[in-house]
Design an enzyme around this catalytic site. Structure first.
Site, PDB file in Angstrom:
ATOM      1  N   GLU B  63       2.893  -7.588  -3.282  1.00 24.56           N
ATOM      2  CA  GLU B  63       4.324  -7.469  -2.985  1.00 24.56           C
ATOM      3  C   GLU B  63       4.885  -8.663  -2.230  1.00 24.56           C
ATOM      4  OE1 GLU B  63       2.178  -5.035  -2.955  1.00 24.56           O
ATOM      5  OE2 GLU B  63       3.041  -3.609  -4.371  1.00 24.56           O
ATOM      6  N   HIS B 130       4.789   7.936  -1.121  1.00 26.81           N
ATOM      7  CA  HIS B 130       5.589   7.807  -2.343  1.00 26.81           C
ATOM      8  C   HIS B 130       6.895   8.583  -2.241  1.00 26.81           C
ATOM      9  CE1 HIS B 130       1.614   6.609  -3.749  1.00 26.81           C
ATOM     10  NE2 HIS B 130       2.207   6.020  -4.776  1.00 26.81           N
TER      11      HIS B 130
END
Ligand SMILES: Cc1ncc(C[n+]2csc(CCOP(=O)(O)OP(=O)(O)O)c2C)c(N)n1
Ligand SMILES: [Mg+2]
Lengths: 382, 324
Positions: B63, B130
Site C-alpha cells: 500500500e 474489514h
C-alpha cells in the site's frame, strides 16, 4: 563509444560472506585507483569540483550560522559524501526528475538551487526554498524538477518510482533518481519501492549512500545481507562503487540512466562512503573508531579529485585552488543574501494547505556538456 | 446532461470512474486485483479491456508503494485513482498518504491530484480489519480532502469532482451501500462540488446531521416516526459545509449527529463543537451523537449489531431529542 567502466563492479561478482560486506572498500580495485569517464570534458571536470566544493563551503557556512544561533532546530550535513550527490545528479538531463535526500545538497546545486536559498531555508527565512514551511534539507524546488523529501525514510523511493511509472506509461525517455542511506534499506518501503520498480521495469535509478552508519547504528545491525546484493532479487542490477570517487559515481549513474531511458529498467547503485560528521550537529560520534576517520580523511572526495585534476587532466594546482576559493567567496556572498532575507509573515502560516490549481514540475539545470552539445534533446515539456 | 437512469451505488462509482478515464487520458487506476479480476468489489470490472493494463494497474500487495507511486505520478501530471482493497488497509499506506501526499502542497507548492478509494463500513461480519470507517484519521491530516457519498448520484458526482480536484482526496465508499442503494444518476458527465452538503429531507423540529450509511438510517427513522425531522447529508467531510450545518441547527434548534464511525474525536465531535460555538443561542436542547462506541468492530453478528448504530437506535435518539 563504449565507456571506460573500470569503476563499476557488478554486485553479483562480489560473493562474500557478511564480514566481507562490512569491509568499507568498494571491491575490484586497488586502494587509490580511480575511475575515469570518457564522457567528461575539461569544463565538466571543473564543474564537478566546483559543485562538490560548493556543497562543502555551503555546509560549513551553515554550521557557523547554526553555532551562531541563526538556525532554529537541528542541523544535518553530508560532509565527506559530496561526490555522490554531485556525480549522480550531474549525469541527469533537464527533464529527468529527482527526490534529493539529507546528505545530498550537491544535487540541489547541480539542478540549479543557489546557496542563498539553501541557507535561507535552514534559517527559516522567506527566501528559503520552502519559505519557512519546512527546514534543513527537507525541500525540493518544484520548478527544477524536484520533489522534496520528508523525514520518514525512505519515503521518496516509492515517489520516485511513481514518477518513473508516469515516464514509462507515456513512453518518454526520462529518468527518476532518488537517494537513501544504508539504514533506510531496512525499512519496508524500501522493499515496496524496489519491488514495484522491478516488476514494471521502471526507469528509476536508486542511489544508496552507504556511509557506514544509520545515526549510531552500524551496517551489521541494519542488515544481514548487503543491500546491493538484494537488487538481483528484484530483477535488476546492483552496482557497488567507490562513493568518494566522483567520476565513478558519475559513470555508474550515467550508465544506469542510459539503461533506464532505453527501457532497461532500474538500477541500484551502492556508493561506499563515510559520514565524516555526526548524524546531526548534536551528535559527537563517540561510537565511531578514530582510525576510521583517519582512513576516510585520506580519501576526502574533494581533495582527491583536485589532486587528480592536476595529475591527470592538465589542471594546475593554482587553478584548482582558485576554483575552490571562488566558490567559497560566492557562498559567502550568498550567506549575506540569505541573512538579508526576511522571516516569513506569520499571517501566511495557514495558507496553501490545499492547491487551487495544478502546479507542474519544471525542468532542472543539466550542466553536463552532453546536454549542451545535444540541442536535439528535448529540453522542456511538450 | 443526458437522461438519468437508475443504477446502484456501485455502478455509479464505476460509471463515474469510467467516464473520467474516457474524458481524460491522464486518469489511471492503481490497486490490488483491479485488472483482469476487476477489483475485490468489481468496481473496475471491464476496465482493463477498455483502457489496458497501463491505465488499470494491478499493483503488488504494497500500500505504501501504491500511494507513494501515485504521489510521484501525480507530481508528473497524471491523475491516479488508487483503490485500497478495503479502507482498513490504508493503515499500511498511511505514511505516504499523511506525510508525503497531504503535506506536499503546503511544504513546496506542488499539487498532487490523486484519489484514494476506500471501501469502508461494516454490517457483514467483516470483523475488526474489514469494517472500519477511518475518516477521522484523515481529518486530522491537513491537506487531505475527504468525501463520503450516500447516494448513487453523489457517488458518481463526488468521484468525478475528486478526480478533477488538484488535491489528494480520500473517497469513502460504504460497502453496505454498494448494492443496497439504487438511484437516478445523470448519464453524462456529473460533478458534485466538494464541500457542499445536501438537504436529504426538510424538517423543522430536529436536524439529523449525518453522511454515508447514516443518511439511510436517518431517512428511514424519520419516515417511520413520521415526525418533522430534517436530514442533512454532509457528503463532504473536508471541506465541511459549516454554513449548511449551522443553518439547519439554527432552524430546528435540535441537533443529532450520526455516523457509523467510532465516537471519540470523530465527525460528530467536530460538528457538535461547531454548533455549540456558533449556534448556541439557537439551541433548544443538547447536541447529541449517535455513533459506534469506541471499540474495534466485532465479527460475530450479535456483537457487530450491538456496536453499529441500528434503525431502532436512530429512532430512539430522535425521539429523545424531540421530547427534550
Ligand atoms: C522511518 C524513520 N524512522 C526513523 C527516522 C529517524 N532517523 C533519521 S535519520 C536516521 C538514520 C538514517 O540512516 P541512513 O538511512 O543510513 O541515512 P544517513 O543519515 O546515514 O545518510 C534515523 C533513524 C526516520 N527519519 N525515518
Ligand atoms: Mg547511513
Amino acid at each position: 563509444m563504449e565507456p571506460v567502466n573500470g569503476a563499476v563492479a557488478s554486485a553479483r561478482d562480489e560473493v562474500g560472506d557478511r564480514r566481507e560486506s562490512a569491509d568499507r572498500d568498494a571491491p575490484g580495485r586497488e586502494a587509490g585507483e580511480v575511475a575515469r569517464s570518457t564522457f567528461l570534458n575539461r569544463a565538466d571536470r571543473a564543474n564537478l569540483l566546483r559543485y562538490m566544493a560548493m556543497m562543502r563551503s555551503a555546509e560549513e557556512r551553515a554550521i557557523t550560522l547554526y553555532r551562531q544561533g541563526k538556525i532554529p532546530g537541528s542541523f544535518y550535513d553530508g560532509a565527506g559524501q559530496e561526490a555522490i550527490s554531485v556525480g549522480s545528479s550531474y549525469a541527469l538531463g533537464p527533464r529527468d526528475r529527482m527526490c534529493i535526500l539529507h546528505r545530498d545538497l550537491g544535487a540541489h546545486f547541480v539542478r540549479g538551487v543557489t546557496p542563498d536559498r539553501y541557507l535561507a531555508n535552514y534559517m527559516g527565512r522567506a527566501g528559503g526554498v520552502t519559505g519557512g514551511r519546512d527546514g534543513n534539507l527537507h525541500f525540493g524546488d518544484r520548478e527544477l524538477g524536484c520533489v522534496g523529501m520528508v523525514s520518514m525514510l525512505p519515503d521518496m523511493a516509492p515517489v520516485a518510482t511513481g514518477m518513473a511509472l508516469s515516464f514509462k506509461l507515456r513512453g518518454e525517455p526520462r529518468v527518476a533518481m532518488t537517494y537513501f542511506g544504508d539504514g533506510s534499506t531496512a525499512n519496508g518501503q524500501w522493499h515496496e519501492a524496489l519491488n514495484f520498480a522491478g516488476v514494471h521495469l521502471l526507469p528509476v535509478v536508486f542511489v544508496l549512500e552507504n556511509n557506514g552508519f544509520a545515526y549510531s547504528t552500524p551496517n551489521e545491525l541494519e542488515f544481514a545481507v548487503d543491500p546491493v546484493e538484494r537488487a538481483a532479487t528484484y530483477g535488476f542490477p546492483g552496482e557497488l562503487i567507490d562513493g568518494n570517487d566522483v567520476e565513478a559515481v558519475f559513470e555508474a549513474s550515467r550508465i544506469a540512466a542510459a539503461r533506464a531511458r532505453e527501457g532497461g529498467g532500474p538500477t541500484l547503485i551502492e556508493c561506499r562512503t563515510m559520514r565524516m560528521h555526526g548524524h546531526g550537529a548534536h551528535d559527537d560520534m563517540r561510537y565511531v573508531p578514530p582510525e576510521m576517520f583517519e582512513e576516510w580523511s585520506a580519501r576526502d572526495p574533494i581533495d582527491r579529485y583536485g589532486e587528480r585534476l592536476v595529475a591527470e587532466h592538465g589542471f594546475s594546482a593554482d587553478e584548482v585552488e582558485r576554483i575552490r576559493a571562488e566558490v567559497k567567496a560566492y557562498v559567502d556572498e550568498c550567506a549575506q543574501t540569505a541573512l538579508a532575507s526576511p522571516m516569513p509573515d506569520p499571517a501566511t502560516a495557514t495558507d496553501g494547505v490545499f492547491a487551487d490549481d495544478l502546479t507542474p514540475l519544471g525542468d532542472g539545470k543539466a550542466p553536463w556538456s552532453y546536454w549542451a552539445e545535444r540541442p536535439d534533446v528535448e529540453r522542456s515539456a511538450a | 446532461m443526458s437522461a438519468a437512469t437508475e443504477v446502484t451505488y456501485l455502478e455509479a462509482i464505476s460509471d463515474g470512474l469510467r467516464q473520467e478515464m474516457r474524458r481524460d487520458p491522464s486518469v489511471l487506476c492503481i490497486g490490488e486485483d483491479i485488472g483482469a479480476f476487476g477489483g475485490a468489489f468489481k468496481v473496475t470490472d471491464g476496465f482493463i479491456e477498455e483502457f489496458g493494463a497501463g491505465r488499470v494497474m494491478d499493483a503488488p500487495l504494497a500500500e505504501n508503494a501504491i500511494i507513494g507511486a501515485a504521489v510521484g505520478a501525480a507530481a508528473e501530471g497524471l491523475r491516479p485513482v488508487c483503490e485500497m482493497q478495503f479502507a482498513d488497509f490504508i493503515s499500511c499506506g498511511f505514511d505516504q498518504l499523511v506525510n508525503v501526499a497531504a503535506k506536499m502542497h503546503y511544504r513546496q507548492g506542488l499539487a498532487v491530484p490523486m484519489v484514494v478509494r476506500l471501501p469502508s463500513g461494516g454490517g457483514f461480519s467483516g470483523g475488526p480489519f474489514h469494517s472500519q470507517n477511518p475518516e477521522a484519521w484523515f481529518l486530522q491530516s491537513p491537506g487531505l480532502k475527504v468525501v463520503a457519498p450516500a447516494t448513487a448520484a453523489d457517488a458518481k458526482g463526488l468521484l468525478t469532482a475528486a478526480i478533477r480536484d488538484p488535491n489528494p482526496v480520500c473517497y469513502l465508499e460504504h460497502k453496505g451501500l454498494y448494492r443496497y442503494v439504487k438511484g437516478e444518476v445523470p448519464a453524462g458527465e456529473h460533478e458534485v462540488a466538494l464541500g457542499e452538503a445536501r438537504l436529504a429531507r426538510e424538517g423543522g423540529e430536529l436536524s439529523v446531521i449525518t453522511y454515508g450509511s447514516g443518511v439511510h438510517l436517518a431517512l428511514e427513522a424519520a419516515a417511520d416516526l413520521d415526525e418533522d425531522i430534517e436530514v442533512l447529508d454532509l457528503r463532504s467531510l473536508c471541506p465541511l459545509d459549516t454554513e449548511a450545518i449551522l443553518a439547519s441547527a439554527r432552524k430546528t434548534g435540535k441537533v443529532l449527529v450520526a455516523h457509523e464511525a467510532t465516537q471519540s474525536c470523530g465527525v460528530g465531535a467536530e460538528v457538535a463543537a461547531l454548533v455549540a460555538a456558533e449556534a448556541f443561542e439557537d439551541l433548544d436542547g443538547p447536541v447529541r451523537r449517535l455513533t459506534a462506541p469506541d471499540v474495534p468492530i466485532p465479527f460475530s453478528p450479535p456483537l457487530e449489531q450491538a456496536v453499529l448504530p441500528q434503525l431502532d437506535d436512530m429512532k430512539e435518539a430522535c425521539r429523545e431529542l424531540l421530547a427534550y
